[in-house]
Design a protein around this motif. Structure first.
Motif, mmCIF file in Angstrom:
data_model
loop_
_atom_site.group_PDB
_atom_site.id
_atom_site.type_symbol
_atom_site.label_atom_id
_atom_site.label_comp_id
_atom_site.label_asym_id
_atom_site.label_seq_id
_atom_site.Cartn_x
_atom_site.Cartn_y
_atom_site.Cartn_z
ATOM 1 N N GLY A 234 66.089 58.260 37.188
ATOM 2 C CA GLY A 234 64.991 57.613 37.486
ATOM 3 C C GLY A 234 64.121 58.482 38.632
ATOM 4 O O GLY A 234 63.127 57.878 39.077
ATOM 5 N N TYR A 235 64.163 59.597 38.371
ATOM 6 C CA TYR A 235 63.351 60.434 39.329
ATOM 7 C C TYR A 235 62.005 60.752 38.890
ATOM 8 O O TYR A 235 61.013 60.693 39.220
ATOM 9 N N ASP A 236 61.928 61.231 37.495
ATOM 10 C CA ASP A 236 61.046 61.531 36.659
ATOM 11 C C ASP A 236 60.618 60.539 35.839
ATOM 12 O O ASP A 236 61.512 59.864 35.190
ATOM 13 N N ALA A 237 59.445 59.808 35.857
ATOM 14 C CA ALA A 237 59.030 58.746 34.965
ATOM 15 C C ALA A 237 59.070 58.765 33.462
ATOM 16 O O ALA A 237 59.079 57.881 32.858
ATOM 17 N N GLN A 238 58.720 60.065 33.288
ATOM 18 C CA GLN A 238 58.667 60.315 31.708
ATOM 19 C C GLN A 238 59.867 61.544 31.360
ATOM 20 O O GLN A 238 60.123 62.323 31.902
ATOM 21 N N GLY A 239 60.519 61.039 30.089
ATOM 22 C CA GLY A 239 61.437 62.207 29.639
ATOM 23 C C GLY A 239 60.894 63.212 28.784
ATOM 24 O O GLY A 239 59.680 63.286 28.685
ATOM 25 N N VAL A 240 61.812 63.839 27.799
ATOM 26 C CA VAL A 240 61.289 64.817 27.044
ATOM 27 C C VAL A 240 60.691 63.761 26.000
ATOM 28 O O VAL A 240 60.740 62.715 25.594
ATOM 29 N N SER A 241 59.715 64.537 25.016
ATOM 30 C CA SER A 241 59.190 63.728 24.200
ATOM 31 C C SER A 241 59.829 63.224 22.982
ATOM 32 O O SER A 241 60.685 63.994 22.474
ATOM 33 N N PRO A 242 59.860 61.874 22.616
ATOM 34 C CA PRO A 242 60.649 61.323 21.450
ATOM 35 C C PRO A 242 60.209 61.972 20.359
ATOM 36 O O PRO A 242 59.185 62.551 20.195
ATOM 37 N N PRO A 243 60.994 61.977 19.318
ATOM 38 C CA PRO A 243 60.745 62.458 17.884
ATOM 39 C C PRO A 243 59.876 61.842 17.136
ATOM 40 O O PRO A 243 59.692 60.354 17.614
ATOM 41 N N PRO A 244 58.986 62.436 16.339
ATOM 42 C CA PRO A 244 58.070 61.754 15.685
ATOM 43 C C PRO A 244 58.443 60.471 15.127
ATOM 44 O O PRO A 244 59.586 60.685 14.271
ATOM 45 N N GLY A 245 57.768 59.425 14.879
ATOM 46 C CA GLY A 245 58.490 58.198 14.054
ATOM 47 C C GLY A 245 59.257 57.438 14.943
ATOM 48 O O GLY A 245 59.854 56.597 14.376
ATOM 49 N N TYR A 246 59.732 57.840 16.008
ATOM 50 C CA TYR A 246 60.834 57.111 16.879
ATOM 51 C C TYR A 246 60.209 55.958 17.342
ATOM 52 O O TYR A 246 59.042 55.819 18.049
ATOM 53 N N SER A 247 60.906 54.691 17.238
ATOM 54 C CA SER A 247 60.420 53.471 17.840
ATOM 55 C C SER A 247 61.597 52.902 18.825
ATOM 56 O O SER A 247 62.644 52.663 18.214
#
Length: 340
Positions: free
Chosen positions: A322-335
């Motif tokens: 919960g420290y970083d609001a954004q994680g690593v980028s999701p893979p293409p097409g992930y929902s």
């Protein structure tokens, strides 16, 4: 820290359980957060070479589909993918002095060991009798926000058995769950004060070697500092015998009979240690369920965030906490909706 990060970190640091005390004001439950004056040290940025080695290892891990175990082979489970965080991969790289293939080999060996040992299946009810006297306690945090893991050999209440080692592994998994954002190591505090029923509190050499092997092989880069007091001559002999099996870097982290308030705030240091002002009494019926509840809540939140972030191998632990609001980028097409 940015304003948004401060808000996220503050929210994630809210206590998950109410502190329970006796009528005299003695604490009986774990502490949920570090002291406001404690600060985790800033992590150094990776060099270009280190980043290249990490990228290589991450690519390998992202291609793993199975756990290569002789006893329990099978597809890589979600919980195992979640264990393979960015920081986990970096811990194994540091432990192998940034040797990519050796770190890959050790990661795969630990995945197999965790499955074969049944780390995720260790049950609080099964382990509970080992901790009935409070011979291991997770309580408070040091000045660098490391959770404090107390070992009290004088409270030993069982004979040597595999469950004793399982108990240590179970508590290690719990202390890892309690690590706040930006911290991935623990402080180990060992008090060899003699108990009422046992005077020889040193484990056998065989068990000692087994524990050291597990810690060094499957929990690398997790020990921040070990503080040890009241060491009797029998235990000094034990330390001398196992010293050759302890990694040199680990030996440097051992502190014997030092002023613990140098490392742990007085208000979060158990009063059984000199200088400690935290009045705590171990009541198994109160402490044990409170610890399990606190850890379960923290783990559930990490799972929720991992799923929301796209179930990524190599996810950031600071995002999961919960420290970083954004994680690593999701893979293409992930929902995220399709996977909930």
């Amino acid at each position: 820290m940015s304003t948004s990060k401060m808000a996220v970190a503050s929210k994630s640091a809210e206590p998950s359980i109410l502190e329970e005390k006796t009528e005299s004001g003695t604490l009986q439950t774990p502490l949920s957060t570090p002291s406001s004056a404690s600060n985790a040290p800033e992590k150094p940025a990776l060099t270009a070479s280190q980043q290249t080695k990490y990228d290589w290892l991450l690519k390998q891990a992202q291609g793993w589909t199975e756990v290569h175990s002789k006893e329990k082979p099978g597809a890589l489970a979600d919980s195992e993918k979640m264990w393979l965080t960015r920081e986990c991969l970096l811990r194994y790289l540091r432990a192998t002095k940034w040797h990519e293939k050796e770190s890959e080999k050790r990661l795969q060996e630990t995945l197999a060991w965790r499955r074969e040992y049944g780390v995720e299946e260790l049950d609080a009810d099964q382990i509970g009798p080992e901790n009935a006297t409070g011979k291991q306690v997770l309580l408070g945090y040091d000045k660098q926000c490391r959770p404090c893991h107390y070992l009290n050999p004088g409270r030993q209440n069982t004979d040597v058995s595999p469950r004793q080692v399982q108990h240590l592994v179970f508590m290690l998994e719990r202390v890892i769950q309690l690590m706040p954002a930006q911290q991935e190591t623990l402080s180990l505090l060992i008090n060899f004060k003699s108990g009422k029923n046992r005077t020889n509190t040193a484990p056998g050499i065989g068990q000692g070697r087994e524990v050291l092997h597990i810690l060094q092989t499957h929990y690398p880069e997790r020990l921040g500092r070990a503080m040890i007091i009241n060491v009797p001559w029998v235990v000094w002999g034990f330390f001398k015998l196992i010293t050759p099996f302890i990694d040199p870097l680990t030996r440097e982290k051992l502190k014997f009979n030092e002023d613990m308030t140098q490392f742990v705030p007085k208000e979060q240091l158990w009063s059984e240690f000199p200088g400690g002002e935290l009045q705590f009494e171990y009541n198994h019926d109160v402490y044990w369920p409170a610890l399990q509840k606190l850890c379960a809540e923290k783990q559930a939140e990490k799972v929720r965030r991992w799923e929301a972030g796209g179930k990524q191998i190599g996810e950031k632990e600071d995002y999961l906490k919960g420290y970083d609001a954004q994680g690593v980028s999701p893979p293409p097409g992930y929902s995220s909706e399709a996977n909930n």
